[in-house]
Write a protein that holds these residues in place. Structure first.
Motif, mmCIF file in Angstrom:
data_model
loop_
_atom_site.group_PDB
_atom_site.id
_atom_site.type_symbol
_atom_site.label_atom_id
_atom_site.label_comp_id
_atom_site.label_asym_id
_atom_site.label_seq_id
_atom_site.Cartn_x
_atom_site.Cartn_y
_atom_site.Cartn_z
ATOM 1 N N ALA A 39 0.895 -1.164 0.000
ATOM 2 C CA ALA A 39 0.000 0.000 0.000
ATOM 3 C C ALA A 39 0.931 1.210 0.000
ATOM 4 N N ASP A 40 0.800 2.104 0.971
ATOM 5 C CA ASP A 40 1.748 3.205 1.062
ATOM 6 C C ASP A 40 3.132 2.707 1.457
ATOM 7 N N ALA A 41 3.171 1.577 2.157
ATOM 8 C CA ALA A 41 4.427 0.935 2.539
ATOM 9 C C ALA A 41 4.279 -0.558 2.282
ATOM 10 N N LEU A 42 5.377 -1.291 2.449
ATOM 11 C CA LEU A 42 5.359 -2.741 2.275
ATOM 12 C C LEU A 42 5.277 -3.438 3.618
ATOM 13 N N ASP A 43 4.479 -4.487 3.674
ATOM 14 C CA ASP A 43 4.447 -5.397 4.810
ATOM 15 C C ASP A 43 4.907 -6.757 4.313
ATOM 16 N N VAL A 44 5.924 -7.306 4.957
ATOM 17 C CA VAL A 44 6.512 -8.561 4.501
ATOM 18 C C VAL A 44 6.616 -9.532 5.669
ATOM 19 N N CYS A 45 6.307 -10.803 5.391
ATOM 20 C CA CYS A 45 6.492 -11.871 6.371
ATOM 21 C C CYS A 45 6.977 -13.102 5.627
ATOM 22 N N LYS A 46 8.081 -13.699 6.090
ATOM 23 C CA LYS A 46 8.616 -14.877 5.423
ATOM 24 C C LYS A 46 9.342 -15.748 6.441
ATOM 25 N N THR A 47 9.288 -17.051 6.222
ATOM 26 C CA THR A 47 9.887 -17.996 7.159
ATOM 27 C C THR A 47 10.455 -19.195 6.415
ATOM 28 N N ALA A 48 11.476 -19.790 6.985
ATOM 29 C CA ALA A 48 11.915 -21.101 6.528
ATOM 30 C C ALA A 48 10.887 -22.139 6.971
ATOM 31 N N GLY A 49 10.859 -23.269 6.285
ATOM 32 C CA GLY A 49 9.931 -24.325 6.665
ATOM 33 C C GLY A 49 8.670 -24.317 5.834
ATOM 34 N N SER A 52 2.783 -23.888 7.156
ATOM 35 C CA SER A 52 2.276 -23.824 8.527
ATOM 36 C C SER A 52 3.131 -22.890 9.385
ATOM 37 N N GLU A 53 4.427 -22.857 9.110
ATOM 38 C CA GLU A 53 5.314 -21.934 9.821
ATOM 39 C C GLU A 53 4.981 -20.488 9.458
ATOM 40 N N LEU A 54 4.702 -20.255 8.200
ATOM 41 C CA LEU A 54 4.319 -18.904 7.770
ATOM 42 C C LEU A 54 3.003 -18.489 8.412
ATOM 43 N N ARG A 55 2.046 -19.395 8.439
ATOM 44 C CA ARG A 55 0.752 -19.073 9.064
ATOM 45 C C ARG A 55 0.943 -18.694 10.535
#
Length: 596
Positions: A39-49, A52-55
């Motif tokens: 949007a006006d900025a970025l929101d990022v989420c990332k994980t190894a695995g 289910s780990e990301l959730r």
């Protein structure tokens, strides 16, 4: 291999769409996952695995954005870590990029960017892309132009999707790696494969190499990388989203093994005239090959070995080549028809072989499961196997359907004296496979030999590719050592490895000379105290020398191999299940191998 999903137009539902889409791409093989919303900025989420780990990580975060991209990564550059997971960001966290493929000049670009002051957080080749976009934005270029200019500097294979803070668009491009758009009435999607968004729409646009797409909530455009407009047809996917579920089975692989009768019927429907002894493959035209060269990889290579024998039996010179070897050491082609056998239609080694064959003037035919795939679009002709979507990494129903389709191809372009008998056997094949599924004792065999040191598979003639395929299935999902041999070669060295803890699966059908000779090889094994599992129709009397028997119905030699193969699929499946393996997503493997 890696999976990409993008969504524009779903507003507050974007994150749910991305995570659900990634879950639909798990079958491709991966070791990390991540999402980015813009949007006006970025929101990022990332994980190894796994996802289910990301959730779990997302439950502790509150991401927002009107458009977004997601990714499942299969490691090539750098191990599976949070830092190496996609999406990757620039220094200012204003550009997020996901990427499938390999950027061959990434080290040169990385050195250049590092010298200019960019800081890298990962070991990946992908991370150079957001930094390149960052430089273009700093020079005053608008987001779309900045992404175009960055991509123009890349060498190698890629499917790329990017979002930029402050922009409501997704920018995407492809070169030698698949990317498809999904079109619905109020939202737009992109993905590396249709299942990622099939729950939302059945209308798709397949991108070709060198094309660039822009998606937002109002629509999409497709151009060349240089900005020239491209008119793309909107196609309709003909399979139901329910086919992407397990339908009550414990694993996709088991479901797909049991779907083989239906897949075979779909492959044969409308193509065979049993009374007339004829095969109609539609608009393939008059191929009339004087020679055939098959190029393929993995399971498809085994199907190609089988098909090459069919053509040779009909008097047409034919060979099967590994795509990775063919592309770098092309044999004389002459006026041969070059047939690429590829389930996905995106296998990089096979595509390279086909392109080299076309460059040398050969006619090409793709035998594939995927309408709109790169192989189907680039070859002169395409023969679809119609197996329906397959999600287990270990190919099962697609192998059976490939063999059925290649039988049809051989019947259509060669003169076979017993064509009516072969066609009749093909028509009966779904029932024969169903008989195996109903009565197989493979689970008992798996229990007996679950702790074996190694597994050997032997066969002759058309049963030799089945032996290779049986060994591959055992290796892929049980992680146990397994080898397939032409039965006569076992005594030329490999017999030294046979012990009382090395079960030998002998595929013996019919009662001809090959069957008789294979029975002789079984006796050699028996004399060395190795247990023997005969996969047989009983015509050769091989069961007299076997410790166990996996029965197959009596059928034509051309299709007996398909039926025998089902018993080996079930044996591998039950062995892996007893060992607690990750059957649908075996370690280190990917469903569609899109890098060379």
């Amino acid at each position: 291999m890696c999976g990409i999903i993008g969504c524009a137009g779903r507003d507050g539902e974007t994150l749910d769409v991305l995570v659900h889409g990634l879950s639909k791409l798990e079958y491709r093989g991966y070791d990390s996952a991540g999402v980015a919303l813009s949007a006006d900025a970025l929101d990022v989420c990332k994980t190894a695995g796994e996802i289910s780990e990301l959730r779990a990580a997302l439950e502790e975060r509150e991401l927002s954005g009107t458009v977004g991209i997601g990714h499942t990564r299969w490691s090539t550059h750098g191990p599976p870590t949070d830092e190496n997971a996609h999406p990757h960001l620039d220094c200012n966290r204003e550009v997020a990029v996901v990427h499938n493929g390999i950027i061959e000049n990434y080290q040169t670009l990385r050195d250049e960017l590092s010298t200019a002051g960019h800081e890298f957080r990962s070991d990946t080749d992908t991370e150079v892309v957001p930094h390149l976009v960052e430089d273009e934005l700093r020079d005053g270029h608008a987001p779309e132009d900045a992404v175009r200019r960055a991509i123009s500097r890349l060498e190698g294979s890629y499917a790329i999707a990017a979002v930029v803070a402050g922009s409501d668009s997704i920018f995407a491009a492809r070169n030698d790696s698949p990317l498809v758009l999904g079109i619905s009435d109020d939202a737009y999607y992109l993905a590396s494969d249709v299942p990622a968004f099939r729950d939302h729409t059945d209308r798709v646009v397949y991108l070709d190499d060198g094309e660039f797409a822009v998606l937002n909530g109002d629509g999409y455009t497709v151009t060349t990388l240089d900005g020239e407009g491209v008119e793309k047809p909107v196609e309709t996917v003909d399979w139901d989203p329910e086919e992407t579920g397990k339908s009550g089975y414990d694993h996709f692989m088991l479901k797909e093994i049991h779907e083989q009768p239906r897949a075979l019927r779909q492959c044969l429907r409308g193509r065979v005239d049993e009374l007339g002894g004829e095969v109609d493959l539609g608009d393939l035209g008059d191929l009339s090959p004087r020679g055939v060269q098959f190029v393929a990889a993995g399971t498809s290579y085994h199907a190609s070995l089988y098909a090459a024998q069919l053509f040779r039996q009909a008097g047409i010179p034919a060979q099967a080549f590994l795509g990775s070897e063919y592309a770098t050491s092309v044999p004389p082609i002459g006026d041969a028809l070059v047939v690429g056998v590829t389930q996905s239609g995106e296998t990089a080694d096979t595509l390279s072989a086909l392109r080299e064959a076309r460059r040398r003037g050969a006619r090409t035919l793709a035998v594939t499961n995927t309408v709109g795939s790169t192989a189907a679009r680039e070859c002169d002709h395409a023969l679809y196997i119609r197996a329906g979507p397959e999600f287990g990494v270990a190919a099962t129903k697609t192998f059976s359907s490939q063999i059925a389709a290649l039988n049809l191809l051989a019947l259509a372009v060669t003169s076979v004296g017993d064509a009516r008998e072969v066609i009749s056997a093909l028509r009966d094949l779904p029932g024969a496979v169903q008989e195996i599924l109903d009565d197989s004792t493979a689970a008992d065999i798996a229990e007996t030999y679950r702790d074996a040191d190694s597994y050997f598979f032997i066969g002759r003639g058309l049963n030799y590719p089945v032996a290779l395929e049986g060994a591959l299935k055992m290796k892929e999902i049980s992680y146990r050592h397994a080898e397939g041999f032409a039965a006569g070669e076992l005594k030329h060295g490999s017999l030294a490895l046979v012990t009382e803890n090395t079960p030998v699966f002998a595929v013996v059908t019919g009662s001809d000379e090959m069957a008789t000779k294979t029975v002789g090889n079984v006796k050699e094994v028996e004399a060395r105290d190795a247990p023997v599992v005969a996969v047989t129709d009983g015509a050769s009397d091989v069961e007299r020398y076997a410790d166990h028997v996996l029965e197959v119905p009596d059928t034509h030699p051309r299709v007996a191999a398909v039926v025998a193969n089902v018993q080996l699929q079930l044996t591998a499946y039950h062995t892996a299940d007893l060992l607690g393996r990750s059957i649908d997503k075996p370690r280190n493997l990917a469903k569609s191998v899109t890098v060379e």
